[in-house]
Each structure stands twice: as structure tokens, then as C-alpha cells.
Motif scaffolding. Structure first.
Motif, PDB file in Angstrom:
ATOM      1  N   HIS A 124      43.850 -57.812 -57.441  1.00  0.00           N
ATOM      2  CA  HIS A 124      42.617 -57.329 -58.068  1.00  0.00           C
ATOM      3  C   HIS A 124      42.576 -57.833 -59.506  1.00  0.00           C
ATOM      4  O   HIS A 124      43.592 -57.848 -60.192  1.00  0.00           O
ATOM      5  N   LEU A 125      41.393 -58.193 -59.964  1.00  0.00           N
ATOM      6  CA  LEU A 125      41.258 -58.747 -61.303  1.00  0.00           C
ATOM      7  C   LEU A 125      40.673 -57.762 -62.313  1.00  0.00           C
ATOM      8  O   LEU A 125      40.663 -58.038 -63.505  1.00  0.00           O
ATOM      9  N   GLY A 126      40.172 -56.644 -61.842  1.00  0.00           N
ATOM     10  CA  GLY A 126      39.591 -55.674 -62.759  1.00  0.00           C
ATOM     11  C   GLY A 126      38.416 -56.269 -63.516  1.00  0.00           C
ATOM     12  O   GLY A 126      37.513 -56.857 -62.944  1.00  0.00           O
ATOM     13  N   SER A 127      38.436 -56.152 -64.843  1.00  0.00           N
ATOM     14  CA  SER A 127      37.320 -56.611 -65.670  1.00  0.00           C
ATOM     15  C   SER A 127      37.462 -58.063 -66.127  1.00  0.00           C
ATOM     16  O   SER A 127      36.612 -58.562 -66.862  1.00  0.00           O
ATOM     17  N   ILE A 128      38.496 -58.747 -65.695  1.00  0.00           N
ATOM     18  CA  ILE A 128      38.739 -60.131 -66.140  1.00  0.00           C
ATOM     19  C   ILE A 128      37.561 -61.060 -65.817  1.00  0.00           C
ATOM     20  O   ILE A 128      37.102 -61.788 -66.702  1.00  0.00           O
ATOM     21  N   PRO A 129      37.011 -61.064 -64.591  1.00  0.00           N
ATOM     22  CA  PRO A 129      35.883 -61.968 -64.325  1.00  0.00           C
ATOM     23  C   PRO A 129      34.675 -61.690 -65.224  1.00  0.00           C
ATOM     24  O   PRO A 129      34.026 -62.619 -65.698  1.00  0.00           O
ATOM     25  N   LYS A 130      34.404 -60.426 -65.487  1.00  0.00           N
ATOM     26  CA  LYS A 130      33.262 -60.085 -66.346  1.00  0.00           C
ATOM     27  C   LYS A 130      33.475 -60.631 -67.757  1.00  0.00           C
ATOM     28  O   LYS A 130      32.561 -61.182 -68.362  1.00  0.00           O
ATOM     29  N   LYS A 131      34.685 -60.503 -68.283  1.00  0.00           N
ATOM     30  CA  LYS A 131      34.972 -61.014 -69.621  1.00  0.00           C
ATOM     31  C   LYS A 131      34.852 -62.535 -69.655  1.00  0.00           C
ATOM     32  O   LYS A 131      34.354 -63.103 -70.627  1.00  0.00           O
ATOM     33  N   LEU A 132      35.302 -63.204 -68.594  1.00  0.00           N
ATOM     34  CA  LEU A 132      35.189 -64.658 -68.530  1.00  0.00           C
ATOM     35  C   LEU A 132      33.725 -65.092 -68.462  1.00  0.00           C
ATOM     36  O   LEU A 132      33.329 -66.064 -69.085  1.00  0.00           O
ATOM     37  N   GLU A 133      32.919 -64.365 -67.695  1.00  0.00           N
ATOM     38  CA  GLU A 133      31.483 -64.667 -67.609  1.00  0.00           C
ATOM     39  C   GLU A 133      30.814 -64.498 -68.963  1.00  0.00           C
ATOM     40  O   GLU A 133      29.976 -65.310 -69.351  1.00  0.00           O
ATOM     41  N   GLU A 134      31.182 -63.447 -69.683  1.00  0.00           N
ATOM     42  CA  GLU A 134      30.618 -63.216 -71.012  1.00  0.00           C
ATOM     43  C   GLU A 134      30.972 -64.346 -71.983  1.00  0.00           C
ATOM     44  O   GLU A 134      30.244 -64.592 -72.936  1.00  0.00           O
ATOM     45  N   MET A 135      32.085 -65.014 -71.727  1.00  0.00           N
ATOM     46  CA  MET A 135      32.521 -66.105 -72.589  1.00  0.00           C
ATOM     47  C   MET A 135      31.991 -67.469 -72.128  1.00  0.00           C
ATOM     48  O   MET A 135      32.318 -68.486 -72.721  1.00  0.00           O
ATOM     49  N   GLY A 136      31.200 -67.502 -71.058  1.00  0.00           N
ATOM     50  CA  GLY A 136      30.566 -68.744 -70.642  1.00  0.00           C
ATOM     51  C   GLY A 136      31.032 -69.332 -69.330  1.00  0.00           C
ATOM     52  O   GLY A 136      30.567 -70.395 -68.933  1.00  0.00           O
ATOM     53  N   TYR A 137      31.945 -68.671 -68.642  1.00  0.00           N
ATOM     54  CA  TYR A 137      32.404 -69.189 -67.359  1.00  0.00           C
ATOM     55  C   TYR A 137      31.509 -68.679 -66.239  1.00  0.00           C
ATOM     56  O   TYR A 137      31.158 -67.509 -66.194  1.00  0.00           O
ATOM     57  N   ALA A 138      31.140 -69.576 -65.347  1.00  0.00           N
ATOM     58  CA  ALA A 138      30.329 -69.226 -64.183  1.00  0.00           C
ATOM     59  C   ALA A 138      31.103 -69.638 -62.940  1.00  0.00           C
ATOM     60  O   ALA A 138      32.077 -70.377 -63.019  1.00  0.00           O
ATOM     61  N   ASN A 139      30.683 -69.193 -61.806  1.00  0.00           N
ATOM     62  CA  ASN A 139      31.319 -69.573 -60.542  1.00  0.00           C
ATOM     63  C   ASN A 139      32.827 -69.330 -60.576  1.00  0.00           C
ATOM     64  O   ASN A 139      33.622 -70.252 -60.430  1.00  0.00           O
ATOM     65  N   ILE A 140      33.220 -68.097 -60.781  1.00  0.00           N
ATOM     66  CA  ILE A 140      34.634 -67.738 -60.817  1.00  0.00           C
ATOM     67  C   ILE A 140      35.083 -67.421 -59.395  1.00  0.00           C
ATOM     68  O   ILE A 140      34.555 -66.527 -58.750  1.00  0.00           O
ATOM     69  N   LEU A 141      36.051 -68.186 -58.920  1.00  0.00           N
ATOM     70  CA  LEU A 141      36.604 -68.031 -57.574  1.00  0.00           C
ATOM     71  C   LEU A 141      37.995 -67.427 -57.702  1.00  0.00           C
ATOM     72  O   LEU A 141      38.797 -67.884 -58.513  1.00  0.00           O
ATOM     73  N   HIS A 142      38.299 -66.402 -56.904  1.00  0.00           N
ATOM     74  CA  HIS A 142      39.606 -65.763 -56.967  1.00  0.00           C
ATOM     75  C   HIS A 142      40.327 -65.888 -55.632  1.00  0.00           C
ATOM     76  O   HIS A 142      39.774 -65.593 -54.584  1.00  0.00           O
TER      77      HIS A 142
END
Length: 101
Positions: free
Chosen positions: A11-29
Motif C-alpha cells: 500500500h502506498l498511502g498518500s504517496i501517489p497523491k503527493k507525487l501528483e501534486e508535484m507534477g507526476y501523472a500516470n503513476i503505476l504501482h
């Protein structure tokens, strides 16, 4: 926008949301715990790979590193903490949204 593949952790928790806020899109886990993961290829369009070192099969790390080098995809290594991830990505890709210049 940049696409990012995260390998490791269930589980990634809030990590994807923080990455999206910093400009990352299409995050695959991908969890990285099961040995069948060694057979998976890096999807097309992935700009960078983030390996969470405290939650990954060692053999998968080796195979993933080799495949990434073949496809010229940078690989960052971090523990599963936002501080570690932020620092690793900034050092791995100097022109990324998280750059720590």
C-alpha cells in the motif's frame, strides 16, 4: 507531465497523491513481493521507476534494473517514506518536478 512506475510496498498511502501534486501523472504501482513479477516488462511510456527498497524481492530488483537499463529508463531507490522518496527522485532525475538543486 511525467509517468512514474513504483515497485514495492503493498500500500502506498498518500504517496501517489503527493507525487501528483508535484507534477507526476500516470503513476503505476506494482507490489514487487511475488516472484512472478520478475517476468513482467516495463510498460511503454514509463519515464522513471521508483523502487521502494524495504518492500521488494531482491531478485526482482536485479531484473528490473537490467530491463530499465535496456530501455534507458532511470531507476531511483528509496525507503517507503515521503522524505526518502522526495530526496531519491530529486537526485535521480535533475530536471524532474521534485528536483533538489
Amino acid at each position: 507531465m511525467t509517468s512514474l512506475m513504483i515497485v514495492g510496498a503493498d500500500h502506498l498511502g498518500s504517496i501517489p497523491k503527493k507525487l501528483e501534486e508535484m507534477g507526476y501523472a500516470n503513476i503505476l504501482h506494482i507490489s514487487g513481493r511475488k516472484t512472478q513479477m520478475v517476468k513482467r516488462d516495463i510498460p511503454a511510456g514509463v519515464d522513471m521507476i521508483l523502487v521502494l527498497t524495504d518492500f521488494i524481492n531482491h531478485n526482482l530488483t536485479s531484473v528490473l534494473k537490467k530491463k530499465a537499463m535496456e530501455q534507458d529508463v532511470p531507476v531511483c531507490y528509496a525507503k517507503r517514506s515521503w522524505c526518502s522518496i522526495y530526496k531519491a527522485i530529486g537526485q535521480c532525475q535533475p530536471n524532474c518536478p521534485l528536483s533538489t538543486k
